[in-house]
Design a protein around this motif. Structure first.
Motif, short mmCIF file in Angstrom:
data_model
loop_
_atom_site.label_atom_id
_atom_site.label_comp_id
_atom_site.label_asym_id
_atom_site.label_seq_id
_atom_site.Cartn_x
_atom_site.Cartn_y
_atom_site.Cartn_z
N ALA A 80 -15.16 1.88 -9.23
CA ALA A 80 -13.81 1.29 -9.16
C ALA A 80 -12.87 2.23 -9.98
N GLN A 81 -13.57 2.77 -11.12
CA GLN A 81 -12.66 3.87 -11.99
C GLN A 81 -12.35 5.02 -11.12
N ALA A 82 -13.16 5.68 -10.42
CA ALA A 82 -12.92 6.75 -9.61
C ALA A 82 -11.78 6.35 -8.40
N TRP A 83 -12.38 5.23 -7.89
CA TRP A 83 -11.47 5.02 -6.69
C TRP A 83 -9.83 4.83 -7.23
N ALA A 84 -9.76 4.21 -8.45
CA ALA A 84 -8.30 4.27 -8.96
C ALA A 84 -7.96 5.33 -9.35
N ASP A 85 -8.52 6.09 -10.01
CA ASP A 85 -7.99 7.60 -10.14
C ASP A 85 -7.64 8.46 -9.00
N ALA A 86 -8.31 8.18 -7.98
CA ALA A 86 -7.91 8.85 -6.76
C ALA A 86 -6.45 8.53 -5.87
N LEU A 87 -6.28 7.10 -6.29
CA LEU A 87 -5.13 6.63 -5.99
C LEU A 87 -3.90 6.52 -7.05
N ASP A 88 -4.22 7.06 -8.31
CA ASP A 88 -3.43 7.22 -9.32
C ASP A 88 -2.74 5.74 -9.92
N ILE A 89 -3.70 4.75 -9.58
CA ILE A 89 -3.43 3.54 -10.29
C ILE A 89 -4.67 3.18 -11.38
N GLY A 90 -4.29 2.14 -12.28
CA GLY A 90 -5.31 1.77 -13.30
C GLY A 90 -6.19 0.63 -12.59
N THR A 91 -7.56 0.39 -13.03
CA THR A 91 -8.58 -0.54 -12.36
C THR A 91 -7.97 -1.72 -12.51
N ALA A 92 -7.10 -2.12 -13.52
CA ALA A 92 -6.69 -3.51 -13.60
C ALA A 92 -5.55 -3.85 -12.32
N ARG A 93 -5.13 -2.91 -11.87
CA ARG A 93 -4.06 -2.96 -10.98
C ARG A 93 -4.85 -3.27 -9.61
N ILE A 94 -6.10 -2.84 -9.35
CA ILE A 94 -6.50 -2.82 -7.87
C ILE A 94 -6.15 -4.19 -7.20
N PRO A 95 -6.59 -5.31 -7.62
CA PRO A 95 -6.36 -6.55 -6.88
C PRO A 95 -4.81 -6.62 -6.45
N GLY A 96 -3.94 -6.59 -7.26
CA GLY A 96 -2.58 -6.66 -6.46
C GLY A 96 -2.39 -5.56 -5.82
N TYR A 97 -2.77 -4.28 -5.79
CA TYR A 97 -2.67 -3.25 -5.03
C TYR A 97 -3.20 -3.35 -3.56
N LEU A 98 -4.36 -4.06 -3.68
CA LEU A 98 -5.09 -4.41 -2.32
C LEU A 98 -4.37 -5.41 -1.68
N ASP A 99 -3.42 -6.38 -2.38
CA ASP A 99 -3.15 -7.52 -1.64
C ASP A 99 -1.63 -6.99 -0.85
N ARG A 100 -1.35 -5.78 -1.04
CA ARG A 100 0.10 -5.54 -0.38
C ARG A 100 -0.28 -4.47 0.49
#
Length: 437
Positions: A80-100
């Motif tokens: 998850a950390q590597a995934w978020a880093d690739a998209l330049d977001i923090g891991t805490a923001r993953i759920p909200g990001y996916l919802d959009r």
């Protein structure tokens, strides 16, 4: 540039491709395109299958909920950390990001910066995704995730006209591959509220899909309905692009590079008044602009030559948005440059943006998006998709935003789909200058 074929498992995916995150649509032929750089709100840029068939819900092409569970599972914290880093977001923001994000199918062989998962990190590499691959796109139409494996995607920012594609590792050169069908997606100038898709199995049917939904709220419309080419003679290229998008038509250009937005339109092909289907291309010839050069003519000439795009009366339905042969590159019109965020290769020379943008509420909800050419606007309200408009003359955008807010509504009388899909027909194609190895 590594080729990635539909249905072929990745060698180093973020998640097991057998886990049911998503599935590609194999056997879909790439559509002809007029210009290798296409904005994320281009009418008919992406495809899909309606979320409903005869009242029965169909399986989604991308299981966003399952991806969210994987990325928030403590056992997958490192991924998850590597995934978020690739998209330049923090891991805490993953759920909200996916919802959009919104699931779609590629209708063109599409250049992206893909990512493998190796040694606990996201390893970027330039790749060409085959038509039919399922991806999640953000509010500006940029591919963000490859559905089958969860791999994060970023925009391709190098020169689309100077690429060398390698087919290997099970990714053989696919049937129907055409160099002219290769595109890179640049961001829509503003966030969209819905995407106007084409049913990949039944191209005469369009699909309006609200951003952040997976098919449950799909509405369909008649993509074969004829719409008149607007009179854009003398307009700036950016304004003409918006007028075409408002009619559900895609903008094409004759040169290797997208003309500057302030270049003046000298001709359109087909001409004003021609009836075309949803997503059909109208090729614009221009003169002047920020570069002082001409598209469809010679640098510095007083007027642009008429392009050799689709002929009058062609339609973008029946599997081809262009309705005609592609136009050979001839322009030297310049284009603004935006530095890449994660491209592992050479410095970019074209303006694709990077990563997700902000939410329509104004709060930051993802990585920054590269800016299109500067414009002045009087509103920050989100723009709607490039769905075909009602009989009035609203303006949507396939280029930088106009000076007033604009919206587009789904076609009148649209209803959920009620018939099984039919096999789409192969599309025509035209030349390009990509070198293939």
């Amino acid at each position: 540039m590594k080729a990635v074929a539909a249905g072929v498992p990745s060698l180093a995916p973020f998640f097991d491709e057998k886990s049911g995150l998503g599935h590609d649509a194999e056997g879909i032929r790439s559509q002809a395109v007029h210009g290798s750089l296409q904005q994320g709100d281009t009418p008919g840029l992406y495809g899909g299958t309606p979320g409903l068939y005869g009242g029965t819900r169909q399986p989604t092409i991308c299981d966003v909920k399952r991806l969210k569970v994987f990325l928030t599972d403590p056992a997958n914290r490192r991924k998850a950390q590597a995934w978020a880093d690739a998209l330049d977001i923090g891991t805490a923001r993953i759920p909200g990001y996916l919802d959009r994000l919104t699931p779609v199918l590629l209708r063109h062989d599409t250049l992206v910066v893909n990512h493998d998962y190796k040694k606990g990190k996201a390893t970027p590499f330039n790749s060409l995704l085959q038509t039919g691959i399922a991806v999640l796109v953000d509010e500006r139409g940029l591919p963000a995730v490859k559905c089958s494996c969860g791999n994060p995607l970023r925009p391709f920012t190098d020169d689309t006209n100077r690429i060398s594609v390698k087919f290997g590792d099970g990714n053989k050169k696919w049937h129907g591959y055409e160099r002219s069908s290769v595109v890179a997606v640049r961001p829509a100038p503003r966030e969209m509220e819905q995407l106007a898709l084409v049913d990949v199995r039944r191209p005469g049917r369009g699909i309006d899909r609200p951003v952040g939904t997976t098919g449950a709220r799909d509405r369909t419309f008649d993509a074969a309905e004829r719409r008149a080419v607007p009179d854009v003679m003398g307009s700036p290229f950016g304004d003409a692009s918006r007028q075409l998008a408002a009619e559900g038509l895609a903008v094409g250009y004759a040169g290797k590079q997208r003309p500057p937005d302030d270049a003046r339109v000298t001709a359109s092909d087909p001409p004003a008044g021609t009836g075309l289907g949803f997503g059909a291309y109208v090729t614009l010839s221009v003169t002047g602009g920020a570069s002082g050069t001409t598209s469809g003519g010679t640098p510095g000439s007083p007027s642009g030559g008429t392009s050799s795009g689709p002929s009058s009366g062609t339609s973008g339905t029946s599997g081809t948005p262009s309705g005609g042969s592609a136009t050979p590159p001839s322009s030297s019109a310049s284009q603004p440059s935006t530095p890449p965020r994660s491209s592992p290769q050479s410095s970019p020379s074209h303006p694709t943006s990077s990563g997700p943008g902000t939410s329509s509420s104004g709060s930051t909800s993802g990585p920054p998006v590269g800016s299109p050419p500067p414009v002045t606007t009087s509103s920050s309200a989100p723009v709607t998709s490039s769905a075909p408009p009602p009989p009035s003359d609203p303006v949507t955008s396939s280029a930088p935003p106009p000076s007033v807010p604009v919206t587009t509504s789904a076609p009148a009388g649209s209803e959920p789909a009620s018939s099984a899909p039919a096999t789409s027909e192969p599309a025509s194609s035209g030349p390009a200058s990509a070198a293939i190895t």
